[in-house]
Design a protein around this motif. Structure first.
Motif, PDB file in Angstrom:
ATOM      1  N   ASN A   2       0.836  -1.196   0.000  1.00 31.64           N
ATOM      2  CA  ASN A   2       0.000   0.000   0.000  1.00 31.64           C
ATOM      3  C   ASN A   2       0.874   1.251   0.000  1.00 31.64           C
ATOM      4  O   ASN A   2       1.814   1.372   0.770  1.00 31.64           O
ATOM      5  CB  ASN A   2      -0.898  -0.053   1.234  1.00 31.64           C
ATOM      6  CG  ASN A   2      -1.974   1.005   1.193  1.00 31.64           C
ATOM      7  OD1 ASN A   2      -1.996   1.841   0.308  1.00 31.64           O
ATOM      8  ND2 ASN A   2      -2.856   0.950   2.164  1.00 31.64           N
ATOM      9  N   ARG A   3       0.522   2.233  -0.869  1.00 29.00           N
ATOM     10  CA  ARG A   3       1.326   3.464  -0.981  1.00 29.00           C
ATOM     11  C   ARG A   3       1.206   4.327   0.278  1.00 29.00           C
ATOM     12  O   ARG A   3       2.120   5.062   0.613  1.00 29.00           O
ATOM     13  CB  ARG A   3       0.928   4.257  -2.211  1.00 29.00           C
ATOM     14  CG  ARG A   3       1.360   3.592  -3.485  1.00 29.00           C
ATOM     15  CD  ARG A   3       1.039   4.525  -4.648  1.00 29.00           C
ATOM     16  NE  ARG A   3       1.395   3.898  -5.885  1.00 29.00           N
ATOM     17  CZ  ARG A   3       2.447   4.225  -6.597  1.00 29.00           C
ATOM     18  NH1 ARG A   3       3.222   5.190  -6.193  1.00 29.00           N
ATOM     19  NH2 ARG A   3       2.721   3.621  -7.714  1.00 29.00           N
ATOM     20  N   ALA A   4       0.101   4.242   0.993  1.00 23.13           N
ATOM     21  CA  ALA A   4      -0.064   5.042   2.203  1.00 23.13           C
ATOM     22  C   ALA A   4       0.818   4.508   3.336  1.00 23.13           C
ATOM     23  O   ALA A   4       1.215   5.234   4.237  1.00 23.13           O
ATOM     24  CB  ALA A   4      -1.535   5.042   2.639  1.00 23.13           C
ATOM     25  N   PHE A   5       1.139   3.251   3.244  1.00 27.79           N
ATOM     26  CA  PHE A   5       1.974   2.615   4.271  1.00 27.79           C
ATOM     27  C   PHE A   5       3.456   2.931   4.094  1.00 27.79           C
ATOM     28  O   PHE A   5       4.219   2.914   5.047  1.00 27.79           O
ATOM     29  CB  PHE A   5       1.740   1.093   4.227  1.00 27.79           C
ATOM     30  CG  PHE A   5       2.527   0.332   5.238  1.00 27.79           C
ATOM     31  CD1 PHE A   5       2.227   0.430   6.587  1.00 27.79           C
ATOM     32  CD2 PHE A   5       3.585  -0.472   4.853  1.00 27.79           C
ATOM     33  CE1 PHE A   5       2.947  -0.272   7.526  1.00 27.79           C
ATOM     34  CE2 PHE A   5       4.321  -1.173   5.786  1.00 27.79           C
ATOM     35  CZ  PHE A   5       3.989  -1.066   7.122  1.00 27.79           C
ATOM     36  N   MET A   6       3.895   3.217   2.900  1.00 29.05           N
ATOM     37  CA  MET A   6       5.310   3.450   2.575  1.00 29.05           C
ATOM     38  C   MET A   6       5.924   4.605   3.375  1.00 29.05           C
ATOM     39  O   MET A   6       6.999   4.447   3.934  1.00 29.05           O
ATOM     40  CB  MET A   6       5.474   3.695   1.076  1.00 29.05           C
ATOM     41  CG  MET A   6       5.156   2.482   0.227  1.00 29.05           C
ATOM     42  SD  MET A   6       6.393   1.228   0.372  1.00 29.05           S
ATOM     43  CE  MET A   6       7.642   1.928  -0.652  1.00 29.05           C
ATOM     44  N   PRO A   7       5.301   5.774   3.472  1.00 25.20           N
ATOM     45  CA  PRO A   7       5.929   6.863   4.246  1.00 25.20           C
ATOM     46  C   PRO A   7       6.036   6.535   5.734  1.00 25.20           C
ATOM     47  O   PRO A   7       7.020   6.903   6.383  1.00 25.20           O
ATOM     48  CB  PRO A   7       5.003   8.057   4.021  1.00 25.20           C
ATOM     49  CG  PRO A   7       4.213   7.746   2.810  1.00 25.20           C
ATOM     50  CD  PRO A   7       4.132   6.260   2.732  1.00 25.20           C
ATOM     51  N   VAL A   8       5.041   5.819   6.273  1.00 30.90           N
ATOM     52  CA  VAL A   8       5.085   5.465   7.686  1.00 30.90           C
ATOM     53  C   VAL A   8       6.230   4.480   7.942  1.00 30.90           C
ATOM     54  O   VAL A   8       6.990   4.614   8.907  1.00 30.90           O
ATOM     55  CB  VAL A   8       3.725   4.861   8.128  1.00 30.90           C
ATOM     56  CG1 VAL A   8       3.800   4.349   9.552  1.00 30.90           C
ATOM     57  CG2 VAL A   8       2.621   5.878   7.970  1.00 30.90           C
ATOM     58  N   ALA A   9       6.379   3.500   7.066  1.00 31.62           N
ATOM     59  CA  ALA A   9       7.459   2.520   7.207  1.00 31.62           C
ATOM     60  C   ALA A   9       8.817   3.194   7.061  1.00 31.62           C
ATOM     61  O   ALA A   9       9.763   2.895   7.803  1.00 31.62           O
ATOM     62  CB  ALA A   9       7.298   1.409   6.180  1.00 31.62           C
ATOM     63  N   PHE A  10       8.937   4.138   6.114  1.00 27.61           N
ATOM     64  CA  PHE A  10      10.203   4.846   5.913  1.00 27.61           C
ATOM     65  C   PHE A  10      10.549   5.683   7.141  1.00 27.61           C
ATOM     66  O   PHE A  10      11.699   5.714   7.588  1.00 27.61           O
ATOM     67  CB  PHE A  10      10.120   5.717   4.654  1.00 27.61           C
ATOM     68  CG  PHE A  10      11.391   6.443   4.350  1.00 27.61           C
ATOM     69  CD1 PHE A  10      12.491   5.757   3.856  1.00 27.61           C
ATOM     70  CD2 PHE A  10      11.503   7.817   4.568  1.00 27.61           C
ATOM     71  CE1 PHE A  10      13.673   6.425   3.592  1.00 27.61           C
ATOM     72  CE2 PHE A  10      12.680   8.477   4.315  1.00 27.61           C
ATOM     73  CZ  PHE A  10      13.765   7.786   3.814  1.00 27.61           C
ATOM     74  N   ALA A  11       9.559   6.345   7.724  1.00 27.55           N
ATOM     75  CA  ALA A  11       9.797   7.175   8.913  1.00 27.55           C
ATOM     76  C   ALA A  11      10.214   6.303  10.095  1.00 27.55           C
ATOM     77  O   ALA A  11      11.113   6.666  10.872  1.00 27.55           O
ATOM     78  CB  ALA A  11       8.546   7.982   9.247  1.00 27.55           C
ATOM     79  N   ALA A  12       9.583   5.154  10.250  1.00 27.74           N
ATOM     80  CA  ALA A  12       9.946   4.249  11.348  1.00 27.74           C
ATOM     81  C   ALA A  12      11.361   3.726  11.158  1.00 27.74           C
ATOM     82  O   ALA A  12      12.155   3.649  12.113  1.00 27.74           O
ATOM     83  CB  ALA A  12       8.961   3.092  11.420  1.00 27.74           C
ATOM     84  N   LEU A  13      11.728   3.373   9.946  1.00 32.12           N
ATOM     85  CA  LEU A  13      13.070   2.874   9.657  1.00 32.12           C
ATOM     86  C   LEU A  13      14.121   3.951   9.922  1.00 32.12           C
ATOM     87  O   LEU A  13      15.163   3.665  10.517  1.00 32.12           O
ATOM     88  CB  LEU A  13      13.153   2.394   8.208  1.00 32.12           C
ATOM     89  CG  LEU A  13      14.503   1.862   7.763  1.00 32.12           C
ATOM     90  CD1 LEU A  13      14.831   0.578   8.517  1.00 32.12           C
ATOM     91  CD2 LEU A  13      14.522   1.627   6.273  1.00 32.12           C
ATOM     92  N   MET A  14      13.850   5.170   9.548  1.00 34.56           N
ATOM     93  CA  MET A  14      14.811   6.259   9.762  1.00 34.56           C
ATOM     94  C   MET A  14      14.979   6.563  11.250  1.00 34.56           C
ATOM     95  O   MET A  14      16.082   6.873  11.706  1.00 34.56           O
ATOM     96  CB  MET A  14      14.372   7.523   9.008  1.00 34.56           C
ATOM     97  CG  MET A  14      14.462   7.379   7.492  1.00 34.56           C
ATOM     98  SD  MET A  14      16.067   6.795   6.912  1.00 34.56           S
ATOM     99  CE  MET A  14      17.085   8.181   7.270  1.00 34.56           C
ATOM    100  N   SER A  15      13.899   6.468  12.024  1.00 28.24           N
ATOM    101  CA  SER A  15      14.033   6.730  13.463  1.00 28.24           C
ATOM    102  C   SER A  15      14.847   5.640  14.142  1.00 28.24           C
ATOM    103  O   SER A  15      15.611   5.913  15.069  1.00 28.24           O
ATOM    104  CB  SER A  15      12.659   6.878  14.107  1.00 28.24           C
ATOM    105  OG  SER A  15      11.956   5.645  14.039  1.00 28.24           O
ATOM    106  N   VAL A  16      14.699   4.401  13.692  1.00 31.34           N
ATOM    107  CA  VAL A  16      15.498   3.311  14.266  1.00 31.34           C
ATOM    108  C   VAL A  16      16.966   3.489  13.913  1.00 31.34           C
ATOM    109  O   VAL A  16      17.847   3.347  14.756  1.00 31.34           O
ATOM    110  CB  VAL A  16      14.958   1.947  13.776  1.00 31.34           C
ATOM    111  CG1 VAL A  16      15.927   0.826  14.113  1.00 31.34           C
ATOM    112  CG2 VAL A  16      13.595   1.668  14.369  1.00 31.34           C
TER     113      VAL A  16
END
Length: 137
Positions: A2-16
């Motif tokens: 899902n395209r709406a999920f991509m920014p959330v996953a990217f933000a979580a990965l960057m914070s980790v």
């Protein structure tokens, strides 16, 4: 995906990933003492001496019952003449089995008389663990 999920996953990965970017020197500064000075209690900051004094204040002598318990514990792990004589791992009973072989013909023509043979019930010798009861066997 899902395209709406991509920014959330990217933000979580960057914070980790950014959480792991702290340097070793920033987290654990080296200080002015070397390892030998710290070991000998001669640290420059004085916290080592305070820690040693605190440890000494917490230490107390063992009571008589604690001392006896410690002696018993030490003796239970050490080898003595008594412990070498007694079996730590006693053999478990392995009863003999008696088998009777009736008279028969071997190879069709040769008569073999009847005989008895003895063999152990278990193929291997079995041992009890220390403290296991073997009296009832």
């Amino acid at each position: 995906m899902n395209r709406a999920f991509m920014p959330v996953a990217f933000a979580a990965l960057m914070s980790v990933i950014s959480g792991c970017s702290t340097s070793k020197d920033e987290m654990l500064p080296a200080g002015d003492s070397n390892m030998l000075e710290l070991w000998q209690g001669k640290g420059a900051s004085g916290s080592t001496q305070q820690g040693a004094q605190g440890r000494e204040a917490l230490r107390r002598p063992l009571s008589e019952t604690e001392d006896q318990r410690a002696d018993k514990l030490d003796h239970s792990y050490s080898r003595t003449q008594e412990s070498e004589i007694t079996q730590q791992f006693p053999r478990l009973p392995n009863p003999d089995m008696v088998m009777y072989v009736f008279p028969h013909l071997a190879g069709g023509n040769s008569p073999v008389p009847g005989y008895s043979t003895v063999f152990p019930f278990y193929s291997q010798v079995q041992y009890a663990l220390p403290g296991e009861r073997t009296e009832d066997l």
